[in-house]
Design a protein around this motif. Sequence first.
Motif, short mmCIF file in Angstrom:
data_model
loop_
_atom_site.label_atom_id
_atom_site.label_comp_id
_atom_site.label_asym_id
_atom_site.label_seq_id
_atom_site.Cartn_x
_atom_site.Cartn_y
_atom_site.Cartn_z
N ALA A 56 0.83 -1.20 0.00
CA ALA A 56 0.00 0.00 0.00
C ALA A 56 0.87 1.25 0.00
O ALA A 56 0.59 2.22 -0.73
CB ALA A 56 -0.94 -0.01 1.20
N SER A 57 1.91 1.26 0.81
CA SER A 57 2.79 2.42 0.88
C SER A 57 3.43 2.71 -0.47
O SER A 57 3.52 3.88 -0.89
CB SER A 57 3.88 2.20 1.93
OG SER A 57 3.34 2.13 3.22
N GLN A 58 3.88 1.66 -1.13
CA GLN A 58 4.52 1.85 -2.44
C GLN A 58 3.54 2.39 -3.46
O GLN A 58 3.87 3.30 -4.24
CB GLN A 58 5.11 0.51 -2.91
CG GLN A 58 6.27 0.00 -2.09
CD GLN A 58 7.49 0.90 -2.18
OE1 GLN A 58 7.78 1.50 -3.22
NE2 GLN A 58 8.23 1.02 -1.08
N MET A 59 2.33 1.85 -3.49
CA MET A 59 1.35 2.27 -4.49
C MET A 59 0.86 3.69 -4.22
O MET A 59 0.78 4.52 -5.14
CB MET A 59 0.18 1.29 -4.53
CG MET A 59 0.54 -0.01 -5.22
SD MET A 59 -0.88 -1.14 -5.36
CE MET A 59 -0.92 -1.78 -3.69
N ILE A 60 0.55 4.00 -2.97
CA ILE A 60 0.08 5.34 -2.63
C ILE A 60 1.20 6.36 -2.83
O ILE A 60 0.96 7.51 -3.21
CB ILE A 60 -0.45 5.36 -1.19
CG1 ILE A 60 -1.71 4.50 -1.09
CG2 ILE A 60 -0.74 6.78 -0.72
CD1 ILE A 60 -2.19 4.24 0.33
N GLY A 61 2.44 5.92 -2.63
CA GLY A 61 3.59 6.80 -2.81
C GLY A 61 3.74 7.31 -4.23
O GLY A 61 4.40 8.33 -4.46
N ARG A 62 3.15 6.61 -5.20
CA ARG A 62 3.22 7.07 -6.59
C ARG A 62 2.59 8.45 -6.76
O ARG A 62 2.90 9.17 -7.72
CB ARG A 62 2.49 6.09 -7.52
CG ARG A 62 3.25 4.88 -7.91
CD ARG A 62 2.74 4.29 -9.22
NE ARG A 62 1.31 4.01 -9.23
CZ ARG A 62 0.45 4.58 -10.08
NH1 ARG A 62 0.85 5.48 -10.96
NH2 ARG A 62 -0.83 4.24 -10.03
N SER A 63 1.70 8.82 -5.85
CA SER A 63 1.03 10.11 -5.96
C SER A 63 1.98 11.29 -5.76
O SER A 63 1.67 12.42 -6.15
CB SER A 63 -0.10 10.20 -4.94
OG SER A 63 0.43 10.31 -3.62
N LYS A 64 3.12 11.04 -5.10
CA LYS A 64 4.10 12.08 -4.78
C LYS A 64 3.53 13.13 -3.82
O LYS A 64 4.08 14.24 -3.71
CB LYS A 64 4.62 12.77 -6.05
CG LYS A 64 5.19 11.83 -7.10
CD LYS A 64 6.38 11.04 -6.59
CE LYS A 64 6.98 10.19 -7.70
NZ LYS A 64 8.10 9.34 -7.21
N LEU A 65 2.44 12.79 -3.12
CA LEU A 65 1.83 13.71 -2.17
C LEU A 65 2.16 13.28 -0.75
O LEU A 65 2.35 12.09 -0.48
CB LEU A 65 0.31 13.71 -2.34
CG LEU A 65 -0.25 14.22 -3.66
CD1 LEU A 65 -1.76 14.02 -3.70
CD2 LEU A 65 0.10 15.69 -3.89
N ASP A 66 2.21 14.25 0.16
CA ASP A 66 2.23 13.91 1.57
C ASP A 66 0.88 13.28 1.91
O ASP A 66 -0.17 13.75 1.44
CB ASP A 66 2.44 15.16 2.43
CG ASP A 66 3.84 15.73 2.30
OD1 ASP A 66 4.76 14.94 2.00
OD2 ASP A 66 4.00 16.94 2.49
N VAL A 67 0.90 12.23 2.71
CA VAL A 67 -0.33 11.51 3.03
C VAL A 67 -0.54 11.51 4.54
O VAL A 67 0.37 11.20 5.31
CB VAL A 67 -0.29 10.05 2.51
CG1 VAL A 67 -1.65 9.38 2.73
CG2 VAL A 67 0.08 10.02 1.03
N HIS A 68 -1.75 11.87 4.96
CA HIS A 68 -2.15 11.85 6.36
C HIS A 68 -3.18 10.73 6.53
O HIS A 68 -4.20 10.72 5.85
CB HIS A 68 -2.76 13.19 6.77
CG HIS A 68 -1.84 14.36 6.55
ND1 HIS A 68 -0.86 14.70 7.46
CD2 HIS A 68 -1.73 15.23 5.53
CE1 HIS A 68 -0.20 15.75 7.01
NE2 HIS A 68 -0.71 16.10 5.84
N TYR A 69 -2.90 9.80 7.43
CA TYR A 69 -3.70 8.60 7.57
C TYR A 69 -4.55 8.62 8.84
O TYR A 69 -4.16 9.19 9.86
CB TYR A 69 -2.80 7.36 7.64
CG TYR A 69 -2.06 7.05 6.36
CD1 TYR A 69 -2.62 6.20 5.41
CD2 TYR A 69 -0.79 7.57 6.12
CE1 TYR A 69 -1.94 5.89 4.25
CE2 TYR A 69 -0.10 7.27 4.95
CZ TYR A 69 -0.68 6.43 4.02
OH TYR A 69 0.00 6.13 2.87
N ALA A 70 -5.70 7.97 8.77
CA ALA A 70 -6.48 7.57 9.93
C ALA A 70 -6.70 6.07 9.81
O ALA A 70 -7.02 5.59 8.72
CB ALA A 70 -7.82 8.30 9.98
N PRO A 71 -6.53 5.29 10.86
CA PRO A 71 -6.61 3.83 10.73
C PRO A 71 -8.04 3.33 10.62
O PRO A 71 -8.98 3.92 11.16
CB PRO A 71 -5.96 3.33 12.01
CG PRO A 71 -6.26 4.41 13.01
CD PRO A 71 -6.18 5.70 12.23
#
Length: 308
Positions: free
Chosen positions: A108-123
């Motif tokens: 998931a981290s690798q795929m979401i990282g393609r966006s090149k955006l900072d990501v803020h998560y809630a579990p």
Amino acid sequence: MIDDLAGSPDRRQTLKCMLWAGTGVLWTVAGGVPASRLIGSAKAAESGVSFVQISDSHIGFSKPANPDARATLDAAIDKVLAMPGNPAFMIHTGDITHTAKPQEFEDASQMIGRSKLDVHYAPGEHDILDPATRTAYLERFGKGATGGGWYSFDHGGVHFVSLVNVVDLKKNGLGSLGADQIAWLDDDLKGKSASTPIVLFAHMPLWMIAPEWGWGTEDSAQALALLSRFGSVTVLNGHIHQLMQKVEGNVTFHTARSTAFPQPAPGTAPSPGPKLVPAGELRKWLGVREVAYTVSPTELAVTDADLA
């Protein structure tokens, strides 16, 4: 199609729930009164900010409702990359994974990282199955958070608050915030002026959509009471894998589609769970969201786009 919900406070209070499906819906909110129309994208003015919401990626899920949740998450990130509004960051409202396995988190981290955006998560509850997976989640996605993973930040004049309501689940799986988190929220909001736009995001809804299905948060009223003095409050969540919206006083609630699979609408099935749709229609039920905020005049626009 245009739905103009402006009018008397009584009329606004009677708006309980609206269910949307299909192509993107732009919500423009001024003075707490929303209007909607089908549109391609929402853009913030130069003085504003836009961001992206994705939810319920369920990496590791491979049942008939979606044999390849990785492929549809990739399609969602493609949508994000194609957005013309140059979003400032992304929020993910939980269930990043399906069974909280280390490889699922890594993928998931690798795929979401393609966006090149900072990501803020809630579990989501699928990310925190036990103390061990909760620790693993916090180490990867919750660094710098307080207590069980809640935190806040400011961007572009908007105050963002990420809440955790999936740890101490109640009857039928209802979400719960707990006294410690509510006390933290009270302290976090002190010093914020009543004119500060507030955006809360969490996995489970902060309003009772279907308590018999666990679609709600048991003590959300206590948290929302702390927000009564603010003129503009927006609450974003996932969990139910479909679009629903509610306006109550100064608060506008928005649920989000999943990037993995749909769930049935309340009352249309014996229980929640993955909804099987014809394979060629799956991506019509999945999607991403762009939110734009313009400082003056105060305006917040929410655009939902499916993956088809």
